[in-house]
Design a protein around this motif. Sequence first.
Motif, PDB file in Angstrom:
ATOM      1  N   GLY A   1      48.648  -3.529  14.242  1.00  0.00           N
ATOM      2  CA  GLY A   1      47.214  -3.772  14.389  1.00  0.00           C
ATOM      3  C   GLY A   1      46.964  -5.144  14.989  1.00  0.00           C
ATOM      4  N   LEU A   2      46.132  -5.956  14.321  1.00  0.00           N
ATOM      5  CA  LEU A   2      45.863  -7.345  14.699  1.00  0.00           C
ATOM      6  C   LEU A   2      45.311  -7.469  16.115  1.00  0.00           C
ATOM      7  CD1 LEU A   2      49.028  -9.039  13.137  1.00  0.00           C
ATOM      8  CD2 LEU A   2      46.724  -8.909  12.172  1.00  0.00           C
TER       9      LEU A   2
ATOM     10  N   ARG B   1      45.005  -0.055  21.261  1.00  0.00           N
ATOM     11  CA  ARG B   1      45.999   0.943  21.681  1.00  0.00           C
ATOM     12  C   ARG B   1      47.115   0.284  22.491  1.00  0.00           C
ATOM     13  NH1 ARG B   1      43.180   5.294  18.898  1.00  0.00           N
ATOM     14  NH2 ARG B   1      44.818   6.747  19.479  1.00  0.00           N
ATOM     15  N   ASP B   2      47.561  -0.864  22.054  1.00  0.00           N
ATOM     16  CA  ASP B   2      48.604  -1.623  22.754  1.00  0.00           C
ATOM     17  C   ASP B   2      49.966  -0.958  22.549  1.00  0.00           C
ATOM     18  OD1 ASP B   2      49.527  -3.697  24.333  1.00  0.00           O
ATOM     19  OD2 ASP B   2      48.501  -5.234  23.165  1.00  0.00           O
ATOM     20  N   HIS B   3      50.923  -1.330  23.419  1.00  0.00           N
ATOM     21  CA  HIS B   3      52.257  -0.740  23.368  1.00  0.00           C
ATOM     22  C   HIS B   3      53.316  -1.826  23.389  1.00  0.00           C
ATOM     23  CE1 HIS B   3      51.126   3.542  23.899  1.00  0.00           C
ATOM     24  NE2 HIS B   3      50.067   3.012  24.458  1.00  0.00           N
TER      25      HIS B   3
ATOM     26  N   LEU C   1      54.930  -1.783  14.756  1.00  0.00           N
ATOM     27  CA  LEU C   1      54.556  -1.059  15.962  1.00  0.00           C
ATOM     28  C   LEU C   1      53.112  -1.358  16.318  1.00  0.00           C
ATOM     29  CD1 LEU C   1      55.978   2.454  14.958  1.00  0.00           C
ATOM     30  CD2 LEU C   1      57.202   0.552  16.032  1.00  0.00           C
ATOM     31  N   ALA C   2      52.858  -1.688  17.587  1.00  0.00           N
ATOM     32  CA  ALA C   2      51.480  -1.845  18.042  1.00  0.00           C
ATOM     33  C   ALA C   2      50.765  -0.502  17.930  1.00  0.00           C
ATOM     34  CB  ALA C   2      51.463  -2.353  19.479  1.00  0.00           C
ATOM     35  N   ASP C   3      49.441  -0.548  17.911  1.00  0.00           N
ATOM     36  CA  ASP C   3      48.654   0.653  17.630  1.00  0.00           C
ATOM     37  C   ASP C   3      48.949   1.810  18.578  1.00  0.00           C
ATOM     38  OD1 ASP C   3      47.493  -0.731  15.597  1.00  0.00           O
ATOM     39  OD2 ASP C   3      45.525  -0.970  16.548  1.00  0.00           O
ATOM     40  N   GLY C   4      49.059   1.526  19.883  1.00  0.00           N
ATOM     41  CA  GLY C   4      49.324   2.592  20.837  1.00  0.00           C
ATOM     42  C   GLY C   4      50.688   3.221  20.630  1.00  0.00           C
ATOM     43  N   THR C   5      51.681   2.385  20.315  1.00  0.00           N
ATOM     44  CA  THR C   5      53.016   2.903  20.021  1.00  0.00           C
ATOM     45  C   THR C   5      52.976   3.775  18.777  1.00  0.00           C
ATOM     46  OG1 THR C   5      53.990   0.910  20.991  1.00  0.00           O
ATOM     47  CG2 THR C   5      55.406   2.236  19.561  1.00  0.00           C
ATOM     48  N   PHE C   6      52.271   3.322  17.762  1.00  0.00           N
ATOM     49  CA  PHE C   6      52.180   4.013  16.476  1.00  0.00           C
ATOM     50  C   PHE C   6      51.423   5.338  16.602  1.00  0.00           C
ATOM     51  CE2 PHE C   6      50.508   4.775  12.233  1.00  0.00           C
ATOM     52  CZ  PHE C   6      51.494   4.305  11.369  1.00  0.00           C
TER      53      PHE C   6
ATOM     54  N   GLY D   1      49.812   2.026  35.117  1.00  0.00           N
ATOM     55  CA  GLY D   1      49.131   2.081  33.837  1.00  0.00           C
ATOM     56  C   GLY D   1      49.973   1.466  32.734  1.00  0.00           C
ATOM     57  N   PRO D   2      49.483   1.487  31.490  1.00  0.00           N
ATOM     58  CA  PRO D   2      50.213   0.873  30.378  1.00  0.00           C
ATOM     59  C   PRO D   2      51.430   1.653  29.930  1.00  0.00           C
ATOM     60  CG  PRO D   2      48.204   1.909  29.578  1.00  0.00           C
ATOM     61  CD  PRO D   2      48.156   1.981  31.072  1.00  0.00           C
ATOM     62  N   VAL D   3      51.489   2.971  30.238  1.00  0.00           N
ATOM     63  CA  VAL D   3      52.611   3.781  29.777  1.00  0.00           C
ATOM     64  C   VAL D   3      52.995   4.816  30.826  1.00  0.00           C
ATOM     65  CG1 VAL D   3      52.143   3.530  27.303  1.00  0.00           C
ATOM     66  CG2 VAL D   3      51.049   5.382  28.597  1.00  0.00           C
ATOM     67  N   LEU D   4      54.219   5.305  30.695  1.00  0.00           N
ATOM     68  CA  LEU D   4      54.752   6.383  31.518  1.00  0.00           C
ATOM     69  C   LEU D   4      55.050   7.561  30.591  1.00  0.00           C
ATOM     70  CD1 LEU D   4      56.008   7.386  34.238  1.00  0.00           C
ATOM     71  CD2 LEU D   4      58.139   6.268  33.499  1.00  0.00           C
ATOM     72  N   ASN D   5      54.605   8.760  30.987  1.00  0.00           N
ATOM     73  CA  ASN D   5      54.880   9.945  30.175  1.00  0.00           C
ATOM     74  C   ASN D   5      56.363  10.298  30.218  1.00  0.00           C
ATOM     75  OD1 ASN D   5      52.277  10.743  29.148  1.00  0.00           O
ATOM     76  ND2 ASN D   5      51.717  11.248  31.252  1.00  0.00           N
TER      77      ASN D   5
END
Length: 394
Positions: free
Chosen positions: A176-177, A191-193, A286-291, A322-326
Motif C-alpha cells: 500500500g502506502l 495499482r503500482d507494480h 507487494l505493491a498494490d498492483g502486484t498484489f 505501459g506499466p505491465v506486460l501480459n
Amino acid sequence: MKLSRYLLVGMVLTSSFLAVPTASAATGWQVDLAEPAAGSTNVETGPVRLGSDDNRAASADSAARTGMAVYPHTLATAANAFTATVTSTVPDGAEVAVDVRGRAAGRWTEWAEIRPGAPGVLTGAAKDVEVRVVLSAPDGVASPTVDALTITPAAGQRAPAPQPGLTYRVFATREGLVGHTTANGHKIVARDHFVALPSRRGLSAKGAGDYSVRVCAANGRCEWAPTWDVGPWNTRDDYWAAPEVRQQWGDLPQGKPASQAAYEDGYNGGKDQFGRKVKNPAGIDLADGTFWDGLKLKNNAWVTVTYQWTGTHPHGFVDTPGPVLNVRPGPNSQSPNVGLAAKHAQVRIECVVAGEQVTGSQGTTNQWYRLAEGMFVSAAHVAYGPGASPVPTC
C-alpha cells in the motif's frame, strides 16, 4: 564524530563504530565523489550528504531518511573483492555504508558490503564495477557526510560457489502506502507494480530492474516485478543468501526470513532488528498492483519467490510503454492473461519459440520467450540482457 582515513569494509559507520586506521592503498582508485552516476538518489555533493527528498524504506516503516550515491569504474584487471578507505563525519544515530557490485557473465552481481575485517566479495570477477555510498539519518539528526573514498581491489579472495537460481516460499503482505516515497526514491502510485525485500543488497535503482523477483501465488498466477523498496520489518536481512555471507542472522536456514523465525519460533525474542514485536512472518511486500492485479490476491498469503538476479539463465528486461506486460500461456496475444511482468523487471528466459508476430520496443518479431512452464511473453517487449548467454529453442 569525525572518522579520518579508516579502512571501511561494509559495516555502517555510527557514533559507536570503532575502526582501525590504515594507510591509503597505492593500488586503489580515489572515487570522484562530485560525479555520482545514474541510479543515485537523494544526495548532494561536495561533500556527499543527504538531499532534501523524503526517501525512506517505506515498507520497513523506518524513520530514517536515505540517500545513495553510485560511482562506476572500469578496472584494468578483473577483480572480485574490494576494500575501502573513507574520510567521513557521522553524527550520533546516522549511518554510512559502502557497497560494491560488478558486471559478471553479462549481469550485475548482488551488492556486497565492504565490512570491517573482510572485503566485499562478488560472486564473479569483473572489470566494470560500481561503488554505492549509502547515507541515512533519522529525523532531527544531521546528515552524515563523506569527504573522500578510495576503493582497492583485494587479492587472494575466493568467490562464493556458483548456485542455481534461488527460489523460496515466503509470506507476502500488501505494502500500500500510496503517495509515500520508497528507499530508492520512487513515488508510490495507485495499482503500482514493485516489491520490497528486507535488504538493500537486492534493491534496484529508481526506474531499473537489475534486482527483480518472480512471485507466484497458489492460484497459479505470477508477476515479475522490480525491487524498489526495503522491508518488510527488517532492512538487513538478505535471507536468500548463504548463511556465511548473510548480513545478519547467519544462524538461520538459508531462505528463512528473520521475521518468519521471530513470528513462528520466537527467534530474537520475537522482535525485528528495531526491537518491534513481529506481528506476521512477512519476507516480502507487494505493491498494490502486484498484489491485486498480478497475483489476484485478496489477503496476505504464502507465495513462491524466485530471485531473478541469481543463477545463470539468459535474461532480459521488460521494455513496454505501459506499466505491465501480459504473460500468456502460449505464444500469442489471444490466449488469456496468466500473470504480469512489470516494466523494468528483469526476467529469466528459459527458451524461445516462434509464435504470433508482434511489434514493440525491440522491433517486429514472431519470437516469444518462455519465462516459466506455460508462461510466455513476446520478445518484442523484452530488451535482451547485454552479455547474456544465448537463448535455447524450446
